[in-house]
Design a protein around this motif. Structure first.
Motif, PDB file in Angstrom:
ATOM      1  N   PRO A   1      -7.374  10.781  15.401  1.00 46.14           N
ATOM      2  CA  PRO A   1      -8.390  11.783  15.061  1.00 46.14           C
ATOM      3  C   PRO A   1      -8.621  12.719  16.243  1.00 46.14           C
ATOM      4  CG  PRO A   1      -9.208   9.530  14.792  1.00 46.14           C
ATOM      5  CD  PRO A   1      -7.918   9.437  15.510  1.00 46.14           C
ATOM      6  N   GLU A   2      -9.310  13.824  15.958  1.00 50.37           N
ATOM      7  CA  GLU A   2      -9.451  14.882  16.959  1.00 50.37           C
ATOM      8  C   GLU A   2     -10.839  14.987  17.544  1.00 50.37           C
ATOM      9  OE1 GLU A   2      -8.254  18.249  14.578  1.00 50.37           O
ATOM     10  OE2 GLU A   2      -6.234  18.137  15.421  1.00 50.37           O
ATOM     11  N   SER A   3     -11.788  14.289  16.957  1.00 47.57           N
ATOM     12  CA  SER A   3     -13.175  14.412  17.406  1.00 47.57           C
ATOM     13  C   SER A   3     -13.929  13.164  16.972  1.00 47.57           C
ATOM     14  CB  SER A   3     -13.820  15.641  16.761  1.00 47.57           C
ATOM     15  OG  SER A   3     -13.932  15.424  15.356  1.00 47.57           O
ATOM     16  N   PRO A   4     -15.113  12.938  17.527  1.00 45.73           N
ATOM     17  CA  PRO A   4     -15.917  11.799  17.068  1.00 45.73           C
ATOM     18  C   PRO A   4     -16.185  11.862  15.569  1.00 45.73           C
ATOM     19  CG  PRO A   4     -16.815  12.696  19.097  1.00 45.73           C
ATOM     20  CD  PRO A   4     -15.722  13.640  18.675  1.00 45.73           C
ATOM     21  N   GLU A   5     -16.459  13.049  15.059  1.00 49.93           N
ATOM     22  CA  GLU A   5     -16.721  13.185  13.616  1.00 49.93           C
ATOM     23  C   GLU A   5     -15.476  12.808  12.820  1.00 49.93           C
ATOM     24  OE1 GLU A   5     -17.302  15.505  15.938  1.00 49.93           O
ATOM     25  OE2 GLU A   5     -19.487  15.337  16.022  1.00 49.93           O
ATOM     26  N   ASP A   6     -14.335  13.145  13.377  1.00 48.76           N
ATOM     27  CA  ASP A   6     -13.081  12.805  12.717  1.00 48.76           C
ATOM     28  C   ASP A   6     -12.847  11.288  12.730  1.00 48.76           C
ATOM     29  OD1 ASP A   6     -11.052  14.085  11.300  1.00 48.76           O
ATOM     30  OD2 ASP A   6      -9.674  14.120  13.022  1.00 48.76           O
ATOM     31  N   VAL A   7     -13.220  10.643  13.836  1.00 52.59           N
ATOM     32  CA  VAL A   7     -13.155   9.175  13.888  1.00 52.59           C
ATOM     33  C   VAL A   7     -14.067   8.592  12.800  1.00 52.59           C
ATOM     34  CG1 VAL A   7     -13.665   7.115  15.270  1.00 52.59           C
ATOM     35  CG2 VAL A   7     -12.616   9.121  16.362  1.00 52.59           C
ATOM     36  N   ALA A   8     -15.259   9.179  12.672  1.00 54.64           N
ATOM     37  CA  ALA A   8     -16.193   8.685  11.651  1.00 54.64           C
ATOM     38  C   ALA A   8     -15.581   8.821  10.256  1.00 54.64           C
ATOM     39  CB  ALA A   8     -17.520   9.440  11.744  1.00 54.64           C
ATOM     40  N   ARG A   9     -14.874   9.929  10.019  1.00 57.75           N
ATOM     41  CA  ARG A   9     -14.236  10.107   8.704  1.00 57.75           C
ATOM     42  C   ARG A   9     -13.180   9.027   8.455  1.00 57.75           C
ATOM     43  NH1 ARG A   9     -15.316  15.795   9.780  1.00 57.75           N
ATOM     44  NH2 ARG A   9     -13.468  15.998  11.100  1.00 57.75           N
ATOM     45  N   VAL A  10     -12.374   8.758   9.488  1.00 60.93           N
ATOM     46  CA  VAL A  10     -11.368   7.689   9.359  1.00 60.93           C
ATOM     47  C   VAL A  10     -12.047   6.363   9.050  1.00 60.93           C
ATOM     48  CG1 VAL A  10      -9.707   6.283  10.643  1.00 60.93           C
ATOM     49  CG2 VAL A  10      -9.638   8.786  10.843  1.00 60.93           C
TER      50      VAL A  10
ATOM     51  N   ALA B   1      -4.204   9.840   0.439  1.00 63.96           N
ATOM     52  CA  ALA B   1      -5.679   9.879   0.449  1.00 63.96           C
ATOM     53  C   ALA B   1      -6.197   9.806   1.886  1.00 63.96           C
ATOM     54  CB  ALA B   1      -6.227   8.724  -0.377  1.00 63.96           C
ATOM     55  N   LEU B   2      -5.606   8.936   2.691  1.00 69.76           N
ATOM     56  CA  LEU B   2      -6.010   8.857   4.103  1.00 69.76           C
ATOM     57  C   LEU B   2      -5.730  10.193   4.788  1.00 69.76           C
ATOM     58  CD1 LEU B   2      -6.894   7.511   6.731  1.00 69.76           C
ATOM     59  CD2 LEU B   2      -4.647   6.414   6.880  1.00 69.76           C
ATOM     60  N   ARG B   3      -4.549  10.737   4.512  1.00 76.86           N
ATOM     61  CA  ARG B   3      -4.165  12.030   5.102  1.00 76.86           C
ATOM     62  C   ARG B   3      -5.221  13.105   4.817  1.00 76.86           C
ATOM     63  NH1 ARG B   3      -2.571  14.141   9.146  1.00 76.86           N
ATOM     64  NH2 ARG B   3      -4.766  14.488   8.833  1.00 76.86           N
ATOM     65  N   ALA B   4      -5.752  13.066   3.624  1.00 78.25           N
ATOM     66  CA  ALA B   4      -6.738  14.073   3.244  1.00 78.25           C
ATOM     67  C   ALA B   4      -8.121  13.796   3.824  1.00 78.25           C
ATOM     68  CB  ALA B   4      -6.823  14.139   1.716  1.00 78.25           C
ATOM     69  N   ALA B   5      -8.297  12.571   4.335  1.00 79.82           N
ATOM     70  CA  ALA B   5      -9.660  12.159   4.708  1.00 79.82           C
ATOM     71  C   ALA B   5     -10.082  12.613   6.099  1.00 79.82           C
ATOM     72  CB  ALA B   5      -9.781  10.637   4.603  1.00 79.82           C
ATOM     73  N   PHE B   6      -9.116  13.018   6.940  1.00 84.00           N
ATOM     74  CA  PHE B   6      -9.495  13.412   8.314  1.00 84.00           C
ATOM     75  C   PHE B   6      -8.542  14.498   8.801  1.00 84.00           C
ATOM     76  CE2 PHE B   6      -6.456  11.475  11.393  1.00 84.00           C
ATOM     77  CZ  PHE B   6      -5.610  10.871  10.491  1.00 84.00           C
ATOM     78  N   SER B   7      -8.864  15.087   9.973  1.00 83.42           N
ATOM     79  CA  SER B   7      -8.119  16.265  10.430  1.00 83.42           C
ATOM     80  C   SER B   7      -6.971  15.973  11.396  1.00 83.42           C
ATOM     81  CB  SER B   7      -9.071  17.234  11.164  1.00 83.42           C
ATOM     82  OG  SER B   7     -10.297  17.319  10.527  1.00 83.42           O
TER      83      SER B   7
ATOM     84  N   MET C   1       0.854  -1.198   0.000  1.00 87.01           N
ATOM     85  CA  MET C   1       0.000   0.000   0.000  1.00 87.01           C
ATOM     86  C   MET C   1       0.879   1.232   0.000  1.00 87.01           C
ATOM     87  SD  MET C   1      -3.126  -1.141   2.457  1.00 87.01           S
ATOM     88  CE  MET C   1      -2.160  -1.836   3.792  1.00 87.01           C
ATOM     89  N   GLY C   2       0.707   2.016  -1.004  1.00 86.41           N
ATOM     90  CA  GLY C   2       1.728   3.006  -1.285  1.00 86.41           C
ATOM     91  C   GLY C   2       1.417   4.409  -0.826  1.00 86.41           C
ATOM     92  N   THR C   3       2.246   5.289  -1.270  1.00 84.03           N
ATOM     93  CA  THR C   3       2.203   6.691  -0.888  1.00 84.03           C
ATOM     94  C   THR C   3       0.877   7.349  -1.257  1.00 84.03           C
ATOM     95  OG1 THR C   3       4.535   6.673  -1.471  1.00 84.03           O
ATOM     96  CG2 THR C   3       3.550   8.817  -1.013  1.00 84.03           C
ATOM     97  N   GLU C   4       0.368   6.955  -2.405  1.00 83.27           N
ATOM     98  CA  GLU C   4      -0.859   7.578  -2.867  1.00 83.27           C
ATOM     99  C   GLU C   4      -2.023   7.337  -1.894  1.00 83.27           C
ATOM    100  OE1 GLU C   4      -3.104   7.150  -7.039  1.00 83.27           O
ATOM    101  OE2 GLU C   4      -0.897   7.021  -7.133  1.00 83.27           O
ATOM    102  N   LEU C   5      -2.101   6.072  -1.447  1.00 82.57           N
ATOM    103  CA  LEU C   5      -3.172   5.712  -0.531  1.00 82.57           C
ATOM    104  C   LEU C   5      -2.997   6.452   0.802  1.00 82.57           C
ATOM    105  CD1 LEU C   5      -5.598   3.836  -0.875  1.00 82.57           C
ATOM    106  CD2 LEU C   5      -4.304   2.043   0.300  1.00 82.57           C
ATOM    107  N   ARG C   6      -1.741   6.561   1.231  1.00 89.65           N
ATOM    108  CA  ARG C   6      -1.475   7.302   2.479  1.00 89.65           C
ATOM    109  C   ARG C   6      -1.900   8.754   2.337  1.00 89.65           C
ATOM    110  NH1 ARG C   6       3.474   4.469   3.335  1.00 89.65           N
ATOM    111  NH2 ARG C   6       3.252   3.006   5.059  1.00 89.65           N
TER     112      ARG C   6
END
Lengths: 469, 469
Positions: free
Chosen positions: B45-54, B8-14, B1-6
């Motif tokens: 993650p920083e909040s419940p909503e952020d957990v949901a995003r992850v 994408a994850l990075r962009a998915a939550f705060s 699993m490469g850099t691109e996927l990482r």
């Protein structure tokens, strides 16, 4: 579904099979006569294994099953629908006390044992089984667990859920799960026990339970006190929790309108004060100390309440007959209200901090919209649980009153929901509150409940239409 | 699993994303160093909503998620496997105290708050949050709930399950369920709360909880007593339950071998008796009464125990320092045992009525088969929970001792099972007890657990391999 199928069911298990209309009738109507259904047959198996045989047969033949204990529920959860396609599965044939382990303070019983017989079995070994409620002479412990019953001693001992250590359950497929563990701690997997408790027979059939016992308290003392407002009653609760500790066993709120009805309809009932108050509270302390010492502790608490102007008068029981007479004021409210005509009932719970505001604002909203119906408000304030009931105003036509049921339910339930409360504190959903509950539940929660239902009852045969639409 | 996927994850939550090996390392090994795994990333993650995003992101990309609180577990439940395919989801970024409702005696907090911070938040409003255990400075309330933690005050206040009124959970699909109800009674559907509690992160991610608070007791008094046998300790428990009522807060059994290790390894520790006994019990009474009165109540109980020849000696704390010194005897057992070499641990529970027989027969069986390993037996006898531990005999090679782990586990667990007990009372299954538990569970129960797992985590992404194989 014809004779042949009935004969096959007859051959499938050992207990009683009722198919005659007159014999089945008592199982097809709830005790208040609010719901009447139809059934293809009523079965009364004799043992957990026999229940499993019934369930295997019904699963194979895809026949819906409506489990029923003492048939004392208030939400229509044990009455079949009108289709006549269901089998009513009465658990009252299962009545054994299987094991009393005094040293472990546990008792293991069949689900069909009445609550009263269970209390007696505990008493016979000098122990207390503290679940206590009006229907205790008829209701069964299996029904109590299926509906997570509450009652008057929840504050100290917990509701049915908290009194249960282990369960035996027959699954939708007819498998018998023995989870009858007498353990206070067991972290070996998913909590199936608590999933079945309160599921109203929609996930499995409870056939047995292992329950907690407690030492009999050395003394029980009761005070009836007069308070001016619900806010004062809540202040008194905080004081009592701190001063009486874990011995605080009951904390019941009663509006003056409740006690006026009791005095009117129940011979000999009398509020023990010369001056009326708008509200009253019953406080019970059960204690390991002797009567005199327990009474002193309760008196000291009430003195502190006087000093803080939380109460205006107090009467302490000094004999068993006084104890019983004071409790009777509370216990006779439902009967007295019934004697006054039809009633609109709500079994709600709220955060204790929201109760005073709720009573004030909801009372005002009802007064503004209902043409003078009377509020009959009482309940287990210590648990945040109110029976927030309505009676018709003097001279109101019954039909006019009953036409208010829908709008009043909606008004009360909307207010409960807005205050972070529950529209069914201890009576369950059954059919009575099923749709209202679904309106207030988060959609995520409803979806999770449906997944659980699908997982444990994939054919949808267990008490269909109850709890979940 | 490469850099691109990482990316994408990075962009998915705060919140924080850790991918550097050194940064991830603390999250990949449990605190005892018993298990080490690998991860594709660690997210905070920083909040419940952020957990949901992850969770939404991981669900979409079918990436397994290993939730982790304070990483203080004892069963390997929060360590990823060696595949390196998982994301470790650290909840320690969620640390808010969301609401304290003093009048309702409830507190609502984020799952990542440490137990100690939660206790402090309660203390700051003159309330008690009673869950208390050795790791309280580091463990999180979310982890406590996911593993249904116990500790030293369960007898009076219950374990984590019994202290929780409401939960907030993120599902496998990334939906956020708000079940944060501050209600003592709520019978509106399936008990999802208790299903998530104790599920060790395999059914959903706990992000918040509403918990019960209690009045601070006015006094706490502690006695250390000498008893000849476990049977006498059990007799004393029955007496104490009856005489001390609901104020009985802790009842801890300790074998003499435990306290000899504490005296050997912990500076200043001393058993408060001139004559040794084979067993000791700590009894704590917490009370709404002042110190002196509480002490009198405990003394009267101990006098009755003397009269019944249940105890041979007793020491009562008469100051805070004595209270703490006596508790330190119990609390330092694990550390003292660790100083003696490797340990083989068991966290078991039994019906209280079976404990004395279990200790006698299992001790004899171990003596016969183990070449003189030492028993270090202590625990929460009031809950039926023993830490039934083994240490090597003097001079035994470590490898010889560790070779005994499998056979000794099997011997102890077989005996526990035969006595109707549990092989994990308060530590959960994780990977440590997963397979052993499956050996003893009824097949019906395992099948029901698998159905629940399948229903709530159909892709099998939540803490795979933990609790259930």
């Amino acid at each position: 579904m014809g004779t042949e199928l009935r004969q096959a069911l007859r051959a499938a298990f050992s207990g009683r099979l009722l198919t005659d209309a007159a014999e089945m009738a008592p199982y097809l109507t709830d005790w208040r006569g609010k719901w009447t259904g139809a059934a293809w047959a009523v079965v009364q198996p004799e043992s957990p294994e026999d229940v499993a045989r019934v369930m295997r047969w019904c699963h194979e033949h895809r026949i819906p099953v409506v489990p029923q204990g003492g048939n004392t529920g208030l939400s229509g959860g044990a009455t079949p629908d009108g289709s006549g396609q269901s089998v009513v599965l009465s658990l009252t044939g299962l009545q054994r006390v299987r094991e009393v382990d005094v040293q472990n303070d546990t008792i293991t019983v069949d689900a069909g044992l009445t609550l009263f017989a269970l209390q007696e079995a505990a008493r016979s070994v000098d122990r207390l089984f503290p679940l206590s409620l009006a229907a205790e002479g008829s209701c069964t412990i299996g029904g109590n667990l299926a509906s997570n019953a509450g009652g008057v001693q929840v504050l100290r001992y917990g509701n049915a859920r908290e009194l249960c250590l282990g369960l035996e359950v027959v699954t939708a497929e007819g498998d018998l799960w023995n989870g009858l563990r007498g353990l206070r701690k067991d972290n070996t997997g998913y909590d199936l026990r608590d999933l079945y408790i309160g599921s109203e027979g929609t996930l499995g059939i409870i056939t047995g339970a292992t329950l907690k016992l407690f030492p009999q308290p050395a003394s029980r003392v009761l005070a009836c006190v007069a308070v001016a407002t619900p806010a004062d009653a809540v202040g008194l609760l905080t004081l009592a929790r701190s001063r009486l500790g874990a011995g605080l066993t009951a904390f019941e709120l009663m509006g003056d309108s409740c006690l006026r009805l009791v005095e009117k309809h129940i011979p000999g009932a009398r509020v023990p004060f010369n001056e009326r108050s708008a509200w009253y509270v019953l406080i019970e302390l059960s204690s390991e100390h002797a009567d005199g010492q327990a009474a002193s502790i309760l008196e000291a608490c009430l003195e502190a309440a006087f000093e803080q102007s939380l109460i205006s008068d107090a009467a302490l029981s000094s004999s068993l007959s006084q104890f019983e007479a004071l409790w009777a004021l509370r216990e006779n409210i439902s009967e007295a209200q019934g004697a006054e005509g039809k009633t609109i009932k709500h079994d709600i719970s709220l955060p204790v901090s929201r109760i005073a505001g709720f009573i004030e604002s909801t009372g005002a909203a009802i007064a503004a919209r209902s043409g003078g119906v009377r509020l009959v408000v009482f309940g287990h304030l210590g648990d945040g649980n109110l029976h927030y009931n309505l009676s018709p105003s003097e001279g109101m036509a019954e039909s006019d009153f009953l036409a208010l049921e829908g709008p009043m339910n909606q008004l009360v339930h909307d207010a409960v929901h807005a205050s972070g409360g529950s529209i069914s504190a201890e009576h369950g959903l059954g059919v009575l509150r099923r749709d209202a509950s679904a309106r207030y539940k988060p959609s995520v929660e409803l979806a999770l409940m449906r997944r659980i239902k699908q997982a444990l009852d994939p054919r949808g045969l267990l008490n269909p239409g109850k709890l979940l639409a």
